[in-house]
Write a protein that holds these residues in place. Structure first.
Motif, PDB file in Angstrom:
ATOM      1  N   UNK A   1       0.845  -1.189   0.000  1.00  0.00           N
ATOM      2  CA  UNK A   1       0.000   0.000   0.000  1.00  0.00           C
ATOM      3  C   UNK A   1       0.884   1.243   0.000  1.00  0.00           C
ATOM      4  N   UNK A   2       0.347   2.348  -0.531  1.00  0.00           N
ATOM      5  CA  UNK A   2       1.103   3.579  -0.723  1.00  0.00           C
ATOM      6  C   UNK A   2       0.405   4.723   0.011  1.00  0.00           C
ATOM      7  N   UNK A   3       1.193   5.550   0.693  1.00  0.00           N
ATOM      8  CA  UNK A   3       0.630   6.683   1.406  1.00  0.00           C
ATOM      9  C   UNK A   3      -0.068   7.606   0.417  1.00  0.00           C
ATOM     10  N   UNK A   4      -1.324   7.930   0.690  1.00  0.00           N
ATOM     11  CA  UNK A   4      -2.188   8.583  -0.283  1.00  0.00           C
ATOM     12  C   UNK A   4      -2.952   9.724   0.386  1.00  0.00           C
ATOM     13  N   UNK A   5      -3.266  10.747  -0.401  1.00  0.00           N
ATOM     14  CA  UNK A   5      -4.114  11.832   0.069  1.00  0.00           C
ATOM     15  C   UNK A   5      -4.848  12.435  -1.124  1.00  0.00           C
ATOM     16  N   UNK A   6      -5.906  13.170  -0.849  1.00  0.00           N
ATOM     17  CA  UNK A   6      -6.702  13.801  -1.895  1.00  0.00           C
ATOM     18  C   UNK A   6      -7.385  15.037  -1.326  1.00  0.00           C
TER      19      UNK A   6
ATOM     20  N   UNK B   1       6.965  14.734  -1.652  1.00  0.00           N
ATOM     21  CA  UNK B   1       8.288  15.355  -1.725  1.00  0.00           C
ATOM     22  C   UNK B   1       8.789  15.652  -0.317  1.00  0.00           C
ATOM     23  N   UNK B   2      10.080  15.345  -0.086  1.00  0.00           N
ATOM     24  CA  UNK B   2      10.733  15.738   1.154  1.00  0.00           C
ATOM     25  C   UNK B   2      11.315  17.132   0.956  1.00  0.00           C
ATOM     26  N   UNK B   3      10.941  18.069   1.838  1.00  0.00           N
ATOM     27  CA  UNK B   3      11.421  19.444   1.753  1.00  0.00           C
ATOM     28  C   UNK B   3      12.200  19.796   3.012  1.00  0.00           C
ATOM     29  N   UNK B   4      13.102  20.768   2.848  1.00  0.00           N
ATOM     30  CA  UNK B   4      13.864  21.268   3.986  1.00  0.00           C
ATOM     31  C   UNK B   4      12.914  22.006   4.937  1.00  0.00           C
ATOM     32  N   UNK B   5      12.987  21.747   6.246  1.00  0.00           N
ATOM     33  CA  UNK B   5      11.980  22.320   7.159  1.00  0.00           C
ATOM     34  C   UNK B   5      12.065  23.836   7.331  1.00  0.00           C
ATOM     35  N   UNK B   6      13.242  24.431   7.176  1.00  0.00           N
ATOM     36  CA  UNK B   6      13.393  25.875   7.343  1.00  0.00           C
ATOM     37  C   UNK B   6      13.054  26.567   6.019  1.00  0.00           C
ATOM     38  N   UNK B   7      11.999  27.360   6.019  1.00  0.00           N
ATOM     39  CA  UNK B   7      11.555  27.988   4.770  1.00  0.00           C
ATOM     40  C   UNK B   7      12.555  29.032   4.270  1.00  0.00           C
ATOM     41  N   UNK B   8      13.370  29.580   5.139  1.00  0.00           N
ATOM     42  CA  UNK B   8      14.346  30.594   4.717  1.00  0.00           C
ATOM     43  C   UNK B   8      15.462  29.981   3.872  1.00  0.00           C
ATOM     44  N   UNK B   9      15.762  28.715   4.090  1.00  0.00           N
ATOM     45  CA  UNK B   9      16.824  28.042   3.331  1.00  0.00           C
ATOM     46  C   UNK B   9      16.288  26.940   2.420  1.00  0.00           C
TER      47      UNK B   9
ATOM     48  N   UNK C   1       5.554  17.141   1.560  1.00  0.00           N
ATOM     49  CA  UNK C   1       4.498  17.822   0.805  1.00  0.00           C
ATOM     50  C   UNK C   1       3.849  16.860  -0.181  1.00  0.00           C
ATOM     51  N   UNK C   2       2.518  16.941  -0.231  1.00  0.00           N
ATOM     52  CA  UNK C   2       1.766  16.150  -1.197  1.00  0.00           C
ATOM     53  C   UNK C   2       1.837  16.847  -2.552  1.00  0.00           C
ATOM     54  N   UNK C   3       2.285  16.139  -3.580  1.00  0.00           N
ATOM     55  CA  UNK C   3       2.558  16.766  -4.873  1.00  0.00           C
ATOM     56  C   UNK C   3       1.278  17.284  -5.525  1.00  0.00           C
ATOM     57  N   UNK C   4       0.216  16.512  -5.509  1.00  0.00           N
ATOM     58  CA  UNK C   4      -0.978  16.881  -6.258  1.00  0.00           C
ATOM     59  C   UNK C   4      -1.745  18.028  -5.627  1.00  0.00           C
ATOM     60  N   UNK C   5      -1.830  18.060  -4.298  1.00  0.00           N
ATOM     61  CA  UNK C   5      -2.613  19.113  -3.632  1.00  0.00           C
ATOM     62  C   UNK C   5      -1.748  20.232  -3.063  1.00  0.00           C
ATOM     63  N   UNK C   6      -0.446  20.013  -2.882  1.00  0.00           N
ATOM     64  CA  UNK C   6       0.424  21.036  -2.315  1.00  0.00           C
ATOM     65  C   UNK C   6       0.333  21.168  -0.811  1.00  0.00           C
ATOM     66  N   UNK C   7      -0.479  20.345  -0.155  1.00  0.00           N
ATOM     67  CA  UNK C   7      -0.591  20.398   1.293  1.00  0.00           C
ATOM     68  C   UNK C   7       0.531  19.583   1.930  1.00  0.00           C
TER      69      UNK C   7
ATOM     70  N   UNK D   1      -3.251  13.672   9.013  1.00  0.00           N
ATOM     71  CA  UNK D   1      -3.971  14.387   7.962  1.00  0.00           C
ATOM     72  C   UNK D   1      -2.997  15.270   7.218  1.00  0.00           C
ATOM     73  N   UNK D   2      -3.488  16.004   6.237  1.00  0.00           N
ATOM     74  CA  UNK D   2      -2.694  16.987   5.505  1.00  0.00           C
ATOM     75  C   UNK D   2      -3.258  18.374   5.766  1.00  0.00           C
ATOM     76  N   UNK D   3      -2.390  19.267   6.219  1.00  0.00           N
ATOM     77  CA  UNK D   3      -2.795  20.649   6.475  1.00  0.00           C
ATOM     78  C   UNK D   3      -1.532  21.486   6.673  1.00  0.00           C
ATOM     79  N   UNK D   4      -1.439  22.665   6.041  1.00  0.00           N
ATOM     80  CA  UNK D   4      -0.242  23.512   6.228  1.00  0.00           C
ATOM     81  C   UNK D   4      -0.329  24.316   7.525  1.00  0.00           C
ATOM     82  N   UNK D   5       0.430  23.898   8.521  1.00  0.00           N
ATOM     83  CA  UNK D   5       0.448  24.593   9.807  1.00  0.00           C
ATOM     84  C   UNK D   5       1.485  25.721   9.753  1.00  0.00           C
ATOM     85  N   UNK D   6       1.155  26.779   9.026  1.00  0.00           N
ATOM     86  CA  UNK D   6       2.053  27.931   8.930  1.00  0.00           C
ATOM     87  C   UNK D   6       1.855  28.856  10.125  1.00  0.00           C
ATOM     88  N   UNK D   7       2.910  29.600  10.441  1.00  0.00           N
ATOM     89  CA  UNK D   7       2.810  30.591  11.500  1.00  0.00           C
ATOM     90  C   UNK D   7       1.917  31.755  11.049  1.00  0.00           C
TER      91      UNK D   7
END
Length: 318
Positions: free
Chosen positions: A186-191, A220-228, A246-252, A272-278
Motif C-alpha cells: 500500500x502507498x501513502x495517499x491523500x486527496x 516530496x521531502x522538503x527542507x523544514x526551514x523555509x528561509x533556506x 508535501x503532497x505533490x498533487x494538492x500542495x498540502x 492528515x494533511x494541512x499547512x500549519x504555517x505561522x
C-alpha cells in the motif's frame, strides 16, 4: 348407626365443593413466573420455578457454542490477540552508514508534534476506488511491520543519477503487506477535501494507505526551514534529519496533531494533511518590492505538526 354415613360422606362433599380446584389446575399449567412474563430477571434453572427445564437446556447450548468458538479461535478476545500479534511483528530498519537517505531503505517517520510514529491499521478500512486503510501515529517506538516504510522512487529519469533521496524529488512511501487483510503493498495517499473524503476528527485532508500507486501517492521531502528551502532544493536528504513532507498533487503538507484516535491498538493520534504555517507577518510585499524574493517563495515558518524525522537503524534523529 345413623352417624356413620354422615362421617363417610363429609370428605367427599368437602372435596367436591372446594372453590379452589380450578385455580390449582391453572397454576399447575403455568410455565413462566410473573417476573418472566413482565420481562424481569429470571430465576436460575437450579430453582425449580417457571420454565427451568428450557433455561437449563439453553445454558448448555450456550456453553457448547462458547467451547466451539474457543477451539476454532473465533472468540473476540482471541481474534483481537491474533490481530495484535500479526500487526506488531518486529521489523528491521535499514542502516545508513554514510548518513544519506537512499531509496529502498526501511525507515520510520516520527512526528515532532504528536511524538508518534506513522503507522497503518489494516483493520480500519476506508471506501476508495481501490482498497484503502487508515494511517495514524503511535507512541510505540519498536520497529514493526505496521510502522516501517520503504521509500520508493517515482521516476527513474527525474534528473538525479544516484539512488540518494534529494529534497524536492518525487517519492512514494510504501507499506509492505502483512497479515491476512493486506493482499499487496500500500502507498501513502491523500486527496482534496470533499463531502465524502475528509479526516475523521479534524476534517482536514484525509491521509490513507492506498493499494495502487496512483498520482495521488506522490510526495516530496522538503527542507523544514523555509528561509533556506530554496537553496537546499536538490541536495541529499540526511538520515535522521527533520523534514516536511508535501503532497505533490494538492500542495498540502503531511501532519499529525494531538487529536485522539481510538482503535484496536489503543490511544493513537490522527494523521492528515494541512499547512500549519505561522500567523506572524513576514513582510512579503517589502521583499518582493526590493527584488529579494518572488511571490512563490514561502516565508512563514512551518509548525511542528508538519515536521517529521526520518529514523533509520543508525540515525534515530536524537
Amino acid at each position: 348407626s345413623q352417624s356413620a354415613p354422615d362421617i363417610l360422606a363429609f370428605p367427599i362433599a368437602a372435596h367436591s365443593a372446594s372453590p379452589f380446584a380450578g385455580a390449582r389446575s391453572s397454576e399447575a399449567a403455568m410455565q413462566f413466573t410473573p417476573q418472566q412474563l413482565t420481562g424481569g430477571p429470571r430465576f436460575h434453572h437450579r430453582t425449580r420455578i417457571g420454565n427451568w427445564s428450557e433455561d437449563q437446556e439453553l445454558e448448555e447450548i450456550r456453553l457448547k457454542d462458547f467451547l466451539a468458538q474457543k477451539e476454532g479461535g473465533h472468540l473476540r478476545v482471541t481474534a483481537k490477540q491474533r490481530q495484535l500479534e500479526e500487526c506488531l511483528r518486529p521489523e528491521q530498519l535499514s542502516a545508513s552508514r554514510d548518513g544519506a537517505l537512499r531509496f529502498g531503505q526501511k525507515v520510520m517517520l516520527l512526528n515532532q508534534q504528536s511524538k508518534g510514529y506513522l503507522s497503518v491499521n489494516p483493520y480500519d478500512e476506508v471506501t476508495k476506488d481501490y482498497a484503502a486503510i487508515m494511517l495514524t501515529t503511535t507512541t510505540r517506538q519498536e520497529p514493526s511491520v505496521r510502522n516501517v516504510l520503504i521509500i520508493e522512487r517515482v521516476d527513474e529519469n527525474d534528473g538525479f543519477d544516484d539512488d540518494v533521496v534529494h529534497y524536492g524529488q518525487n517519492v512514494r512511501c510504501v507499506i509492505m503487506p502483512f497479515g491476512e487483510r493486506m493482499g499487496g503493498p500500500t502507498y501513502m495517499h491523500s486527496e482534496m477535501v470533499t463531502a465524502l473524503a475528509a479526516a475523521k476528527f479534524s476534517r482536514h485532508q484525509e491521509v490513507t494507505a492506498l493499494a495502487a500507486p496512483t498520482g495521488e501517492t506522490k510526495w516530496q521531502f522538503l527542507y523544514p526551514d523555509v528561509n533556506n528551502r530554496l537553496e537546499m532544493e536538490g541536495e541529499p536528504v540526511p538520515a535522521g534529519s527533520p523534514v516536511t513532507i508535501r503532497h505533490v498533487q494538492t500542495g498540502s503538507f503531511l501532519a499529525s496533531d494531538e487529536i485522539p484516535y481510538q482503535n484496536i491498538f489503543g490511544h493513537e493520534m490522527e494523521v492528515h494533511c494541512f499547512p500549519y504555517f505561522s500567523l506572524n507577518k513576514t513582510q512579503n510585499l517589502v521583499g518582493e518590492k526590493k527584488g529579494d524574493i518572488t511571490g512563490d517563495v514561502p516565508l512563514r515558518r512551518q509548525g511542528l505538526p508538519n515536521v517529521w524525522t526520518v529514523r533509520t537503524a543508525t540515525h534515530d534523529g536524537e
